[in-house]
Design an enzyme around this catalytic site. Sequence first.
Site, short mmCIF file in Angstrom:
data_model
loop_
_atom_site.label_atom_id
_atom_site.label_comp_id
_atom_site.label_asym_id
_atom_site.label_seq_id
_atom_site.Cartn_x
_atom_site.Cartn_y
_atom_site.Cartn_z
N GLU A 53 -4.04 -6.91 12.83
CA GLU A 53 -3.69 -6.72 11.74
C GLU A 53 -1.90 -6.31 11.72
OE1 GLU A 53 -4.90 -3.69 8.02
OE2 GLU A 53 -5.34 -3.41 9.56
N ASP A 88 0.97 -1.17 0.85
CA ASP A 88 0.09 -0.34 0.10
C ASP A 88 0.60 1.30 -0.07
OD1 ASP A 88 -1.83 -1.59 -0.05
OD2 ASP A 88 -3.60 -0.70 1.94
#
Length: 812
Positions: free
Chosen positions: A771, A574
């Site tokens: 996460e 990302d």
Amino acid sequence: MIQLLGVQALAVFLCWLRLVHGQDQALLSDNTGPSNETLLWGPYRPNLYFGVRPRIPKSLTTGLLWAKVDSFQDVQNNFRHTCEQHEGMAGYGWDEYDVRTGGRQTIHDAGNMIDITTEFVKIPGGQHGGSWGARIRGTPREDAPEHLITSMIFYAAMEGFGNLQVSNDADDLGIEGVVEMKGSSNELGDFTLEITEGPESNVHPPPRHKSYDSKPLDRSIVSSLQVEDANIWQAKALLFQHMKTEIDEMISLYGQENAPPPWQIFTIANNVGDGNMHFVQKVFDGAFEFDIIFSSGSAAQPVTSNSISNTIKAATKAFSDRFSKLLAPKAPFNKPKYQAFAHSMFSNLIGGIGYFYGDALVDRSYAAEYEEENEGFWEETADARQRQGAVKLEGPAELYTSIPSRPFFPRGFLWDEGFHLIPVADWDMDLTLDIVKSWFSLMDDDGWIGREQILGPEARSKVPQEFQVQYPHYANPPTLFLIFESLMDKLEKTGSFKDSTDPLEPIRSSHLQNPENAKTYLRNLYPLLKRHYFWFRKTQWGDIKSYDREAYSTREAYRWRGRSITHVLTSGLDDYPRPQPPHPGELHTDLISWMGMMTRSIRRIADTIGEADDAKEFQGYETAIIRNIDDLHWSKKEQTYCDATIDDYEESIHVCHKGYISIFPFLTGLLPADSPRLGAILDLISDPEELWSPYGIRSLSKSSPNYHTGEDYWRSPIWMNMNYLAVKSIFDLAQSSGPHQKRASKLYASLRTNLVENVFKEWERTKFAWEQYNPETGEGQRTQHFTGWTSLVVKIMAMPDLSKNKNIKEEL
């Protein structure tokens, strides 16, 4: 007596496992659809706290809702159905679970002051995929009032051409005893679905209002609805809509000043009749228990609560036995305190496996801008995406996959799945290969697989609109090829399954016990693998010739398509810093490394299935990629691997952002033990001012000006998937003779300990896997209940302990 019951339960369990083993042998050679009946049913709606369905499109679907109903103000917010972040949970998930047999989930619902336990087990038999049972229990938490009123609502719906009806006689006062539904479909045949009354210890709210006379709460309340297939997934909204009508009628009848208590008023109508969706409501005072029993009509005997009890006990023992054989934590994590943690992390990974069916939004415009050949291409592609002229729904398609996170990412992600399946392959290789095949069945004629599988309106409801469309020129790291390497590694080791006492072992490892089965599987899939491989080479190529770059090969360079100024979402990393501004002459270190791994994997596959000419061709690509990684991406000045771009003078230059990108050739296993680059890579990994932290390896160097900036998604946090690759690569180095063996052994032991201890600490503190983890504090952050690749911690725990290895000698 308890011990005797356990032995009897195990005997029953083993008996029916051997029965289904015999039935399944004929199915093992048929990989179209479920590989065998042990994989047909499951809690395959992982976006729900509990929802069972088969791996069949448009079939029976079920779900569970509940709420504390002691006030009028909070009831709507108290109802649980879909897994949500920050919903008042003190943790939830599977304590133990095997996708072929079942397991136990505990939901610590602090907001509703109750702990819900769902125990799900499969009972094979018959010709239609077997039967199953679920035991639902509620236990008030310590802070609960003496009379905790809980409303439980189970629903079952039949999509498509099947039928499902309540078989009890209609009764305006509700149904006493067992609620029974009968149904049928082409795939499932005839079946019954029972919701039991539960044990005599169940207590219901006593009469407190005149309304109790017409709706006594010691009975089950059942309401039948006719619902469009496309709306069945909106069960909670349908329930509220239906319940509002009842509430309005009660208020109209009794008035607001004499309104019934909340547990009486927040009920559905007693309305048994025709329909394809049926709600069953039970209201309890305090602790409770009841069973949901699905019995296949073609099974020899119907399932009973007693058989569920026996099967639950036996399944628990079978899970524990198998885990201790295949994934048992090794020192220093072989202590009792880590056992529940390891069981939970792995169980939530495979307990997150779901079956998805539906259409997907795809942009098939093939607009010229998507080639990304011009400077300023990111603006052109943004404009092209805005046009949306060729965005259409495609499908429907089906996918059998695990997911990253039940509350936030309850759908298939291509690059996540390769990591998910690494520990699953140790547990059940045939399940793993079934999932891999499901993914490759999504491939289009060009070789493209969408990186995010958002199938159907239920899946789209969890995704912002701007991220719903998939683009056939965008790639994602080909991590599924890691699983093919795992398969081939295991094929080279024989006998690991021979001492197994698991009667399902011949099903779980049929491709390992019979290498010809594995070769047939690979041979059948091989055309798709080649198509996918060459799609990567065609669409993600990087430009060497136009900029006079010097390299061993003029072809082996790669660039992710789908860049913006700040993000390369297609890379999976990302917001990791990239060259600025974006340029069509960029070359990406991580992508060429993935291509090296992918080429090595498909070369090994070609060798395995006897495609000698292809193997020779892939060997040439592999050699060229490895050479070009050094020629194009190694910076002598920075002593690290870097992305490359084109400067204002049309010269190729390195842009070095030290972090995961810098060590990618090492992470993907492309550097030999005597590589001259390894010393600098290990320096970078182990330096506390660069990547090393007490909790794992940072995504970006602490010394980088981009550290902790912007979105800070991949600009500092610790990610378990990359750390797993690092642990494995360092371990492999520690097992190889060479100048770095002793150092690698020490580094491996330290990194392994840091990672496991931190994830364990945060799991104990928060009751969730996360996460990512903060590199300064170790705290879990971003998405909670991220039991996808964070569950790789189980694989790390099961790796060997080298902390006391005195046999390694450093070679000079």
